[in-house]
Motif scaffolding. Structure first.
Motif, PDB file in Angstrom:
ATOM      1  N   GLY A 176       0.772  -1.227   0.053  1.00 41.62           N
ATOM      2  CA  GLY A 176      -0.152   0.030   0.029  1.00 41.62           C
ATOM      3  C   GLY A 176       0.753   1.374  -0.052  1.00 41.62           C
ATOM      4  O   GLY A 176       0.460   2.328  -0.620  1.00 41.62           O
ATOM      5  N   ASP A 177       1.911   1.393   0.609  1.00 40.63           N
ATOM      6  CA  ASP A 177       2.723   2.571   0.666  1.00 40.63           C
ATOM      7  C   ASP A 177       3.352   2.740  -0.564  1.00 40.63           C
ATOM      8  O   ASP A 177       3.998   4.007  -0.745  1.00 40.63           O
ATOM      9  CB  ASP A 177       3.674   2.493   1.771  1.00 40.63           C
ATOM     10  N   ARG A 178       3.723   1.843  -1.404  1.00 47.45           N
ATOM     11  CA  ARG A 178       4.192   1.928  -2.713  1.00 47.45           C
ATOM     12  C   ARG A 178       3.033   2.336  -3.807  1.00 47.45           C
ATOM     13  O   ARG A 178       3.593   2.831  -4.906  1.00 47.45           O
ATOM     14  CB  ARG A 178       5.003   0.734  -3.088  1.00 47.45           C
ATOM     15  N   ALA A 179       1.955   1.851  -3.588  1.00 45.90           N
ATOM     16  CA  ALA A 179       1.039   2.057  -4.617  1.00 45.90           C
ATOM     17  C   ALA A 179       0.713   3.574  -4.980  1.00 45.90           C
ATOM     18  O   ALA A 179       0.735   3.617  -6.285  1.00 45.90           O
ATOM     19  CB  ALA A 179      -0.511   1.516  -4.040  1.00 45.90           C
ATOM     20  N   GLU A 180       0.820   4.528  -4.076  1.00 42.64           N
ATOM     21  CA  GLU A 180       0.541   5.926  -4.570  1.00 42.64           C
ATOM     22  C   GLU A 180       1.536   6.540  -5.422  1.00 42.64           C
ATOM     23  O   GLU A 180       1.415   7.218  -6.271  1.00 42.64           O
ATOM     24  CB  GLU A 180       0.350   6.687  -3.317  1.00 42.64           C
ATOM     25  N   ARG A 181       2.821   6.002  -5.161  1.00 44.27           N
ATOM     26  CA  ARG A 181       3.888   6.460  -5.947  1.00 44.27           C
ATOM     27  C   ARG A 181       3.806   5.880  -7.219  1.00 44.27           C
ATOM     28  O   ARG A 181       4.352   6.478  -8.207  1.00 44.27           O
ATOM     29  CB  ARG A 181       5.221   5.554  -5.074  1.00 44.27           C
ATOM     30  N   VAL A 182       3.660   4.645  -7.381  1.00 42.53           N
ATOM     31  CA  VAL A 182       3.454   3.990  -8.682  1.00 42.53           C
ATOM     32  C   VAL A 182       2.402   4.579  -9.739  1.00 42.53           C
ATOM     33  O   VAL A 182       2.550   4.924 -10.936  1.00 42.53           O
ATOM     34  CB  VAL A 182       3.300   2.327  -8.622  1.00 42.53           C
ATOM     35  N   GLU A 183       1.387   5.017  -8.918  1.00 45.72           N
ATOM     36  CA  GLU A 183       0.322   5.882  -9.607  1.00 45.72           C
ATOM     37  C   GLU A 183       0.742   7.301 -10.044  1.00 45.72           C
ATOM     38  O   GLU A 183       0.422   7.570 -11.316  1.00 45.72           O
ATOM     39  CB  GLU A 183      -1.162   5.766  -8.658  1.00 45.72           C
ATOM     40  N   ASN A 184       1.374   7.820  -9.367  1.00 48.84           N
ATOM     41  CA  ASN A 184       1.936   9.179  -9.794  1.00 48.84           C
ATOM     42  C   ASN A 184       3.031   9.105 -10.990  1.00 48.84           C
ATOM     43  O   ASN A 184       2.949   9.897 -11.539  1.00 48.84           O
ATOM     44  CB  ASN A 184       2.632   9.880  -8.532  1.00 48.84           C
TER      45      ASN A 184
END
Length: 713
Positions: free
Chosen positions: A311-319
Motif C-alpha cells: 500500500g505504501d508503494r501504490a501511490e508512488r506507482v500511480e503518480n
C-alpha cells in the motif's frame, strides 16, 4: 531441516496452487478408479514428486479407497514427512539410473509381490532422462503390469518421454504457483515460524522463487537465517537477492519523465559503481515499466489486485504512471525488453545499458509508429499542464491612458486580434516598462473573442505577460493567461525548453541567439523562471534589450499562465560557442543569423527585433535591400490593426541608427543602395544606438570586443 522439507505436504489438501490436479486425483482415489501408470509433468519445485508420494500413501493406506491418507496406519507413518520409508515404495532417480541395464533390473524385480503393502509403487523421478533403450525395455511392463504394480513418472520435460509410454499413462500437468497464492502461504508460514517479514520484502521473495514453492522456501530460509531480531527487512532482501532498490528505480523513472538525461546516466553510473549487474538492473526497470503500463491502462489496477504492490508503494506507482503517456510507456518497455536480449553475453554491458536509456530519452529518433505516438504523448502532457490552471482573472473596469511606464499593458492587436478584444471587459494602458503584459493577439484569435467583451490597446514592455498571438495563439488563450496554482517545476520547463526557444525565435532572433548559445534554465520557483547567462555582459544585454519580455511571452505561449523572468550569471550556461570571462568579452554565437536578416550590428539583433520594418530617412523612399526575402516582422504580424503599430514617437532614434549604420557601410565599402534600416524595428530597445559606432554598439550590447574586420564584398 530446510523449510521445504519441514513443510512438505502430506495430503493433497495441503498442496497449494495445483487444485486442477489434486481434486481429480482425490476423486479417483475415493472412487477406487486408479490407473496403473501416471505421468506428472511441470516446472521444478511445483509438487510433482510430493504428489507422487501422497498418491503412494493413499494407495497403500489401510483405509483405502480414500481420498487422503489417514496418517495413522503403518504405511502412512512410514511414508510420512521424516519417516523411514517403505520397502514397497521405490523412488528411482532416472538421471543416474536411466540406462537399459537399470530398466532390465527394474523389470525383473517388479514381478515380485509387495512385502507389507497392497501395491508396489515405482516413482521414477526425472523420467525424461531415461534413454530410449531403457523406455523400450520398460514398455511391455508398463503396458501390461501385474495387478500389484503401479508406476508414477515425474518429469519437467514430458515431450522427451517416448510416445508409447505417454500413451499408456494418465497425464497430469502441474503449473507454477500464482504469486498471490504463494504470498499468502509465505505469510502463514512466517507467522508459524514467528519471523517478521516486511510487506515490501515479500514481493521480492516471491519474485526470486519464480513460482516454484521449493525455490521460494529456499530463498526465504536463507533470508530468515541472515535476519536480525527485527525480522526480514526490505534492505536485506534487496541486497541479498541482488535486486535494484526501489529508490534507484524511482530516481530513474522520474528522470525519464522529465527528460533529464543527466540524472538517468548518473543512475546508470551508480548501478555500475555499486557493483550491481546491469542486466539485473534492466530486468528490474522492465518490471517497473510493466507495472506503470498496467496502471496507465487500468487506473484501478491496484484495487483490483492486478499488481502485487504494498500500500505504501501504490501511490508512488500511480503518480509515476500519470507522468507518462500510454504509448510512451509501452515504447520504453519495448526498448528495454529488446535491450535485454542484447545484454545477454555482452562484453560491454554498461555501454549497452546507456544506449538503452538514450533510446528511451529520444523518441524523436524513432520513426516507427510507436515513436511518433510517444512524441504525441509528450505534446499532450505539455498541453495538460496549462489545462489544470484556473480561469483568467477579470481585468480592471476602468481604462488607463496609454503611454510608457504603465504598470499593466495589453498586447498589440494582430492576426486574429478579436481574441483579446473579447477577453477583457475594459482596456488596459499601453506602454513600455510596465510590470505586467498581456500577449498580443494572433492566429486563431476568434476563439477568445467569444469570452472577452472589450479590446485592449496596444503596448509593449513589462516583466509579466500572457502569450503573444501568433502560431497557436488560440491554444494559449484557452489554456489560461492568468497565474496558475499548479505551476510547472524546473524539470517541466527544461523539458519544453526547445519549444520555448522556437517560440522566441519566431518573435525575435536576437533573443533566440542569446538564449540558445549563452543561457540555460537555472531554477523555477513558483511563477518565476531564473535564467543563467554565461557572463555579466550577456546578462546586462539580456536585461537592457527587453529580451526578458520576449522570453516571458514565449513561456506563456508554450506553458500558459503568467510568468516572471530573472537573469543571473552562471558560467556553466555556455552553449556550443563556449563562454567568455566576466569582463567585456561575452559568449558569441557560433553561427551567424539567417540570410534574410542582413543586420550590420549583430548585437542589435538585426531585423528580428520585432515590429514593422523601419522606413528610410525622411524625405525619400526606402532604398532597396539586396536581400530578396521579405523583412522579418514577428512582433507585428501582417494584417494587424493600426493600434498594433508602434507610435511615431517611438521612432525618434531612427536617424541616429541610420547614421551609425551609414558609418559602418562606409567603412566596409558597402553599396550605397544597401540600407538595413528597411528591416529595422525602431521600437526595439536593443536598436537604440544613441549615435554610437558599431564597435561601441557591440561592446555595450554583447560585451564583445572587435579584434578585426573583414571588408564587405
Amino acid at each position: 531441516m530446510a523449510l521445504y522439507r519441514r513443510y512438505r505436504p502430506e495430503t493433497f489438501a495441503e498442496v497449494i496452487g495445483q487444485s486442477h490436479v489434486t481434486e481429480p486425483l482425490r476423486h479417483a482415489l475415493a472412487n477406487n478408479r486408479v490407473n496403473h501408470a501416471y505421468l506428472f509433468s511441470g516446472p521444478r519445485g511445483c509438487g510433482k514428486t510430493t504428489s507422487a508420494r501422497i498418491l503412494a500413501r493413499a494407495l497403500n493406506c489401510e483405509q483405502a479407497p480414500v481420498a487422503d491418507p489417514c496418517g495413522e496406519c503403518k504405511s502412512c507413518r512410514d511414508l510420512a514427512r521424516g519417516g523411514p520409508g517403505s520397502i514397497d515404495v521405490i523412488e528411482i532417480d532416472a538421471a543416474s539410473h536411466g540406462g537399459v541395464d537399470d530398466a532390465r533390473d527394474l523389470r525383473e524385480r517388479a514381478f515380485f509381490s509387495p512385502v507389507e503393502s497392497r501395491y508396489k509403487v515405482y516413482i521414477i523421478d526425472e523420467a525424461h532422462m531415461v534413454s530410449s533403450q531403457g523406455f523400450n525395455a520398460l514398455l511391455k511392463l508398463v503396458e501390461e503390469p501385474p495387478p500389484h504394480l503401479k508406476f508414477i513418472f515425474a518429469t519437467t520435460e514430458p515431450e522427451k518421454v517416448i510416445g508409447t509410454i505417454r500413451s499408456r499413462t494418465h497425464h497430469y500437468p502441474f503449473r507454477l504457483v500464482p504469486p498471490k497464492v504463494l504470498s499468502t502461504y509465505l505469510e502463514d508460514l512466517c507467522r508459524t515460524e514467528g519471523v517478521a517479514l516486511e510487506p515490501t520484502a515479500l514481493p521480492l521473495v516471491v519474485r526470486a522463487g519464480g513460482g516454484s514453492v521449493r525455490d521460494t522456501l529456499s530463498v526465504l530460509d536463507q533470508l530468515i537465517s541472515g535476519a536480525t531480531d527485527d525480522g526480514v527487512s526490505y534492505a536485506l532482501a534487496a541486497g541479498l537477492l541482488g535486486y535494484t532498490p526501489d529508490s534507484l528505480l524511482d530516481e530513474v523513472i522520474d528522470a525519464f519523465a522529465a527528460g533529464d538525461g543527466a540524472a538517468v546516466f548518473a543512475a546508470v553510473d551508480k548501478v555500475v559503481e555499486t557493483g550491481q549487474d546491469p542486466r539485473r538492473f534492466a530486468e528490474d526497470l522492465l518490471q517497473r515499466l510493466r507495472d506503470l503500463v498496467i496502471v496507465a491502462h487500468v487506473p484501478d489496477a491496484l484495487a483490483k489486485g492486478l499488481l502485487e504492490i504494498p500500500g505504501d508503494r501504490a501511490e508512488r506507482v500511480e503518480n509515476e504512471a500519470s507522468r507518462f503517456g500510454k504509448a510512451d510507456l509501452t515504447r520504453a518497455a519495448e526498448v528495454v525488453s529488446d535491450g535485454l536480449t542484447e545484454l545477454r553475453g555482452a562484453t560491454a554491458p554498461r555501454l549497452l545499458l546507456e544506449l538503452i536509456c538514450a533510446r528511451i530519452l529520444l523518441p524523436g529518433s524513432d520513426a516507427t509508429p510507436d515513436g511518433i505516438q510517444a512524441r504525441l504523448d509528450r505534446i499532450e502532457r505539455r498541453l495538460s499542464i496549462a489545462e489544470q490552471a484556473p480561469p483568467p482573472a477579470a481585468a480592471a473596469p476602468d481604462p488607463a491612458p496609454a503611454g510608457r511606464g504603465a504598470s499593466e499593458v495589453t498586447p498589440p492587436a494582430g492576426r486574429g486580434g478579436s481574441e483579446a478584444s473579447d477577453r477583457d471587459p475594459a482596456p488596459a494602458p499601453a506602454g513600455r516598462g510596465g510590470s505586467e503584459v498581456t500577449p498580443p493577439a494572433g492566429r486563431g484569435g476568434s476563439e477568445a473573442s467569444d469570452r472577452d467583451p472589450a479590446p485592449a490597446p496596444a503596448g509593449r514592455g513589462g516583466s509579466e505577460a500572457t502569450p503573444p498571438a501568433g502560431r497557436g495563439a488560440s491554444e494559449a488563450s484557452d489554456r489560461d493567461p492568468a497565474p496558475a496554482a499548479g505551476t510547472p517545476g524546473v524539470a517541466d520547463v527544461r523539458r519544453v525548453w526547445p519549444d520555448v526557444l522556437d517560440a522566441v525565435r519566431q518573435q525575435r532572433r536576437f533573443t533566440w541567439v542569446m538564449l540558445s548559445q549563452n543561457a540555460q534554465v537555472h531554477s523555477v520557483e513558483g511563477s518565476t523562471v531564473t535564467v543563467g547567462l554565461v557572463n555579466a555582459g550577456a546578462r546586462d544585454s539580456f536585461a537592457r534589450s527587453g529580451s526578458d519580455k520576449v522570453l516571458i511571452a514565449a513561456l506563456v505561449e508554450v506553458l500558459g499562465g503568467t510568468w516572471k523572468v530573472e537573469a543571473i550569471v552562471d558560467p556553466s550556461a555556455a552553449g556550443g560557442s563556449g563562454s567568455g570571462g566576466s569582463g567585456s568579452r561575452g559568449a558569441q554565437p557560433t553561427s551567424p543569423p539567417e540570410p534574410e536578416r542582413p543586420a550590420a550590428n549583430p548585437g542589435a539583433g538585426g531585423a528580428a527585433a520585432g515590429g514593422p520594418a523601419s522606413a528610410a530617412p525622411a524625405g525619400g523612399p526606402p532604398p532597396e535591400s539586396p536581400d530578396p526575402s521579405p523583412p522579418f516582422e514577428p512582433d507585428v504580424p501582417a494584417g494587424a490593426s493600426d493600434a498594433a503599430r508602434p507610435p511615431s514617437s517611438a521612432r525618434a532614434s531612427a536617424d541616429a541608427i541610420a547614421a551609425a549604420r551609414a558609418s559602418i557601410r562606409a567603412e566596409r565599402g558597402a553599396d550605397a543602395a544597401y540600407d538595413p534600416d528597411s528591416h529595422a524595428d525602431a521600437d526595439d530597445p536593443a536598436m537604440d544606438s544613441d549615435g554610437l559606432s558599431h564597435e561601441e554598439l557591440l561592446s555595450r550590447t554583447l560585451g564583445a570586443q572587435v579584434i578585426g574586420e573583414v571588408p564587405h564584398e
